[in-house]
Write an enzyme that holds these catalytic residues in place. Structure first.
Site: not given
Ligand SMILES: Cc1cc2nc3c(=O)[nH]c(=O)nc-3n(C[C@H](O)[C@H](O)[C@H](O)COP(=O)(O)O)c2cc1C
Ligand SMILES: Cc1cc2nc3c(=O)[nH]c(=O)nc-3n(C[C@H](O)[C@H](O)[C@H](O)COP(=O)(O)OP(=O)(O)OC[C@H]3O[C@@H](n4cnc5c(N)ncnc54)[C@H](O)[C@@H]3O)c2cc1C
Ligand SMILES: Cc1cc2nc3c(=O)[nH]c(=O)nc-3n(C[C@H](O)[C@H](O)[C@H](O)COP(=O)(O)OP(=O)(O)OC[C@H]3O[C@@H](n4cnc5c(N)ncnc54)[C@H](O)[C@@H]3O)c2cc1C
Ligand SMILES: Cc1cc2nc3c(=O)[nH]c(=O)nc-3n(C[C@H](O)[C@H](O)[C@H](O)COP(=O)(O)O)c2cc1C
Ligand code: FES
Ligand code: FES
Lengths: 261, 304, 304, 261
Positions: C73-74, C131, C192, C218, C266
């Site tokens: 939730g940012l 988000c 994305i 993931g 991520g």
């Molecule tokens: C715990 C968590 C917090 C995240 N917080 C943000 C965020 O604040 N702003 C945003 O643009 N993306 C956020 N993301 C998304 C990631 O930046 C990324 O786009 C997404 O997890 C897909 O990449 P991944 O599969 O490698 O995790 C968050 C992801 C996770 C898992």
């Protein structure tokens, strides 16, 4: 077709990176024929949604063996398999090689890589002895030579580096052998190996006018004819159709196969 | 006490809410040696078009973490071929037969629907407007509200059978698609189809699939599907058939609690052909453990 | 021969194309004991809003097959708090600092962007219009073309920094969103964000996450992300930062071959904090093995 | 904070479904303090994207032990762990219990479930001996009693079925013990266990006016303060703020914690 949990009885390296895995599978073993395959669930790869197909190499009593090599995720994950572990097996799948062999025919087997496995099973079922053409990159890659000789079969070898038998692909000794006064009608060819080899052999059979049965290797999903992942284009009485390698195959007659690439 | 597993899905009586998903169970005979079809609620057969169709070139399938990507391309024997070859077999069994249909034009869809209207033993039509593997048609329809409306109403006009549009997952507002389907005569909805996806062999730098892109299915998409089912259930009243990543009763129960009336098992049939049967047993056990009288009592029962 | 790993991303020089994704690497210090920040191409910090924000209630995270669902939730300390607490630390390091920004209104976005314009050490702004965990704003913007245009142009009007809109995955036509961002002044694009998703505890019949729904990330989403990057690369010329399911160089290379200029790791940071460093090494090895002079030579090199 | 590959040295059941896993972790062990935890990657669960947090139970030489119970996917997958296997470990993480204990204070430990683990590590580091209050469903669930007594500590037991010690929750003997003429200012409480117990104890400490340190258990992502999954609301000098259990915790002073449910 059955699903059976098979206990691992043996898992032994036989050189050139290949291993023989023997499973206790009374139900599937009893139904198996040469050229058929099993579809194996790799327990140590729980997130894998697909099973892996392997030709049947040996059937003895209630046991079934495959001969395989590590080439990726699944076969790597199979390496540590130890006696007592249980694997879910689907099989026997597909149609085997056509048996019996018509009277007066000499069986000619052509193998590349794991292809020796189903052909060895076939050789044990054939009344008539014949000749095996087997190839490999180097001497060490030539599999099951002794096993075939023990059955009383001739074995003609080719290696790409010439370290054993004729230098070149297995088609080299095969061509020579065929030329030396064979009547094509008197021989029947059974082959399993890389697609390149199957294709080369297929063309020879069609041009040379001898009967050849090819066991094809296609990526598979279900293994039972449901998903249509494994299709192959064939021409049957003049008509092009798509058949399923897992169901109508994996063995096809060379003259029916349409090679697209 | 024995919980009631049977459901009424848009007038189709099913002995339990578990079906096998289109394209993952063939036309019936393929798995019948391993799975007693009479124990399934329904079978949704592989997509059928007016004329026989050859599909895409191979490779058509690749395994990826959490699932697989397929680009079969809807190969099928066409309406006539299917009815001749498979309906006699299916009629012999005690389960609902849902035919998945598709076309390249709105007219195609309508015509296929019409052809099936009087085919004995067909219980409903699942209208595939969401296949990721068709250049024309397929998800081109399912991701466009207006095109979706045209297909559904055209099909509606030509058949008395219950029609079940199958929704695409790659939309921003699944509720809007659910509503427009219902407004145009849908009796139920299936969701979801596989996700547009792609795998590249980094050594050759070529796409792994001959079709370049395909559809992602399997356990990895389940949490997305649950969200979409939850949203669709809030948007419409018609029964929902939930699809996506079911491997056990757990995922099926999540779907039902989120608002689905029935579920369909897809990719898991390849992993364990008897998955659907285990899901049926697992749901029965769950209802007993929770002293619930029926599946109906569980539908949409998520507590917020 | 040593392949060139450095890239120019919309004027930002990066020593390599590997970044850590917003929200998965904090603000820098958290992982600095385990990862030498100077070896990363860039860090994208956790999303920052005008005022401090508390985020959602717990549980905020749940593991699922193939990934996890988050509904943080940012939560963040706001522009001032971030600049005070973390910029001095970040300035001491040799990597590009990209600040992920968000707001509840178009004005919020523009104001945050303006505040960062003159903050020393900030190299670019990643504009989070996607988000899944915001009722207002968030993906409500990123799944609507017109709202996307408004946010991007408003941000563009208030900053000289390169701006990088971060696209939502749950759209039917990613190319259209890519184009509208570029038309409104985007210098690059990130794609994305996580997928709207949901998990239900079947025993309690309650959503697992306090926020009910969350975002799926993931390994399981990677094949979908590759397809979206491939489509976006066909639609626009600006550099793309590819995100989704990277766990090793392999997934990163698929993205680059599909058309990405850079990649961000991520969820894998949680599994193996040094993943990003391994990806850098793996890309270097790959370029050597394939006798490629630079990362540039690989971008969009997929062979059809 | 370090990442270290730990070789499994021992993995032994200690009853009530709990096991002690001992790893060779010289670097992490050298840095560890009571109340800190490690974040474990479960190799046999390759598709799991999250590590699993476990309190440090013992540190001896270069080895570190945890005490755990199978409650789900990850801890189930840990069951077959055998000597020689390698696990990736992140740690030591979080802040431990505050040491040293102010002079003249009697340490009172309150444990539920695995909570005895970090408290045993604490007891070994405390100069002053004190009393442990430990509870369980039945006699068999009472862990580490002998270990604590061997350190010269008193152990007060409560079981829900009364099969051992007082019948009821561990708070029952604790309340009795406190009432029997203790000066609250003379005792300092350290606790770890289920959230229900921590909450109950927290309220007693605030009302009863004694100092209590609670080790909280929250679902975690990164374990290092980066993801904000594990936040807890606390009041510090009159102001409510969210702190990270993995970073500012897991140990908090009872009077600071704001219980939302
Ligand atoms: C715990 C968590 C917090 C995240 N917080 C943000 C965020 O604040 N702003 C945003 O643009 N993306 C956020 N993301 C998304 C990631 O930046 C990324 O786009 C997404 O997890 C897909 O990449 P991944 O599969 O490698 O995790 C968050 C992801 C996770 C898992
Ligand atoms: C009918 C048939 C019989 C076979 N018999 C044998 C045998 O006796 N011995 C043997 O060593 N191998 C045999 N193979 C090949 C064997 O199936 C593959 O080596 C194996 O599937 C590779 O799996 P992997 O996970 O290690 O490779 P990966 O590349 O990680 O597998 C990824 C996916 O591609 C598929 N795949 C990869 N290579 C092949 C291939 N060559 N053929 C089909 N699918 C493939 C896998 O099944 C899996 O779905 C046979 C294949 C078929 C179709
Ligand atoms: C600081 C801390 C110290 C801990 N110390 C110990 C210990 O010494 N001994 C012990 O047995 N357990 C301990 N736990 C609990 C332990 O982390 C969980 O039992 C474990 O994570 C369960 O994982 P699973 O995959 O088996 O369960 P699953 O339910 O399958 O796990 C799913 C997800 O939920 C998380 N999760 C589930 N239960 C818990 C829980 N109780 N606390 C935190 N996360 C949870 C898992 O980490 C995983 O991310 C501790 C937890 C924390 C936060
Ligand atoms: C090999 C394969 C073929 C498919 N063919 C069709 C089809 O013809 N028509 C259709 O509507 N869906 C088809 N699907 C989609 C599935 O019916 C299902 O919607 C999707 O796979 C998601 O469910 P799952 O995750 O359980 O597999 C196919 C899926 C697979 C894997
Ligand atoms: S593998 Fe499914 S049809 Fe052959
Ligand atoms: S677990 Fe990530 S911040 Fe605590």
């Amino acid at each position: 077709m059955h699903i059976e949990n098979g206990k691992v009885l043996q898992h032994i390296p036989i050189g050139a990176g290949y291993k023989v895995l023997t499973l206790e599978l009374p139900v599937i073993a009893a139904a198996a024929r040469p050229g058929q395959f099993i579809h194996l669930r790799i327990a140590s790869l729980p997130d894998a949604v697909l099973r892996r197909p392997f030709s049947i190499y040996r059937v003895e009593g209630g046991t079934l063996s495959i001969l395989y090599k590590a080439v990726g995720r699944g076969t790597e994950a199979m390496q540590p398999l130890a006696s007592g572990e249980i694997l879910s097996v689907l099989g026997p799948l597909g149609n085997g090689f056509p048996l019996p062999l018509p009277a007066g025919r000499t069986p000619v087997l052509v193998a590349g890589g794991y292809g020796v496995a189903p052909l060895y099973y076939l050789a044990r079922k054939l009344q008539t002895k014949g000749v095996l053409f087997v190839g490999g990159a180097k001497a060490a890659d030539v599999l099951l030579e002794d096993e075939f000789r023990a059955l009383g079969w001739d074995v003609e070898i080719a290696t790409e580096d010439g370290s054993r038998g004729v230098k070149g692909l297995v088609t080299v000794p095969l061509d020579a052998w065929i030329k030396t006064g064979r009547t094509e009608s008197a021989l029947e060819c059974f082959a399993c190996g890389p697609n390149g080899l199957m294709k080369a052999l297929g063309h020879r059979a069609v041009e040379g006018g001898f009967k050849a049965w090819l066991s094809l290797d296609r990526h598979m999903g279900c293994g039972v004819g449901a998903c249509l992942a494994c299709v192959q284009k064939v021409r049957i009485d003049g008509e092009d159709t798509l058949v399923r390698v897992c169901k109508e195959g994996p063995v096809f007659e060379a003259r029916d196969v349409i090679w697209e690439d | 006490m024995h919980p009631k597993l049977d459901i009424n899905l848009a007038g189709i009586r099913m002995k339990n809410p578990v079906m096998v998903a289109s394209g993952t169970f063939g036309y019936g005979p393929e798995y019948s040696g391993l799975v007693d079809l009479n124990k399934l609620g329904a079978i949704v057969v592989k997509g059928i078009s007016l004329q026989p169709w050859g599909g895409n070139r191979t490779p058509r399938l690749v395994e990826v973490p959490g699932g697989l990507i397929n680009a079969i391309g809807l190969q099928n024997p066409g309406v006539e071929g299917f009815c001749e070859k498979y309906m006699p077999f299916l009629r012999k069994h005690d389960l609902a037969v849902i035919v998945n249909i598709w076309g390249k034009t709105v007219e195609d869809y309508a015509e296929v629907a019409a052809r099936f209207s009087d085919v004995e033993g067909v219980h409903a039509l699942e209208v595939n407007i969401s296949c990721p593997n068709l250049k024309a048609g397929g998800s081109a329809f399912g991701t466009n509200l207006e095109a979706t409306a045209r297909v559904v109403s055209a099909v509606r006009a030509r058949t008395r059978l219950p029609i079940i549009p199958k929704l695409a997952p790659n939309v921003s507002d699944i509720g809007a698609f659910a509503r427009i389907c219902v407004e145009n005569g849908a009796d139920a909805l299936s969701l979801i189809n596989s996700f547009p996806a792609m795998a590249i062999n980094v050594e050759t730098r070529r796409p792994v699939l001959a079709n370049v892109t395909g559809g992602l299915s399997g356990p990895g998409i389940h949490p997305i599907a649950v969200k979409l089912v939850y949203e669709a259930a809030k948007a419409v009243k018609v029964p929902l058939i939930a699809i996506g990543g079911i491997t056990s009763a757990k995922e099926a129960l999540e779907f039902i609690i989120a608002g689905a009336t029935a579920v369909a098992v897809g990719t898991a049939n390849f992993t364990e052909p008897q998955t659907a049967l285990r899901v049926v047993d697992g749901i029965a056990d769950y209802l007993k453990r929770h002293a619930l009288p029926s599946v109906d009592a569980l539908i949409g029962s998520v507590r917020l």
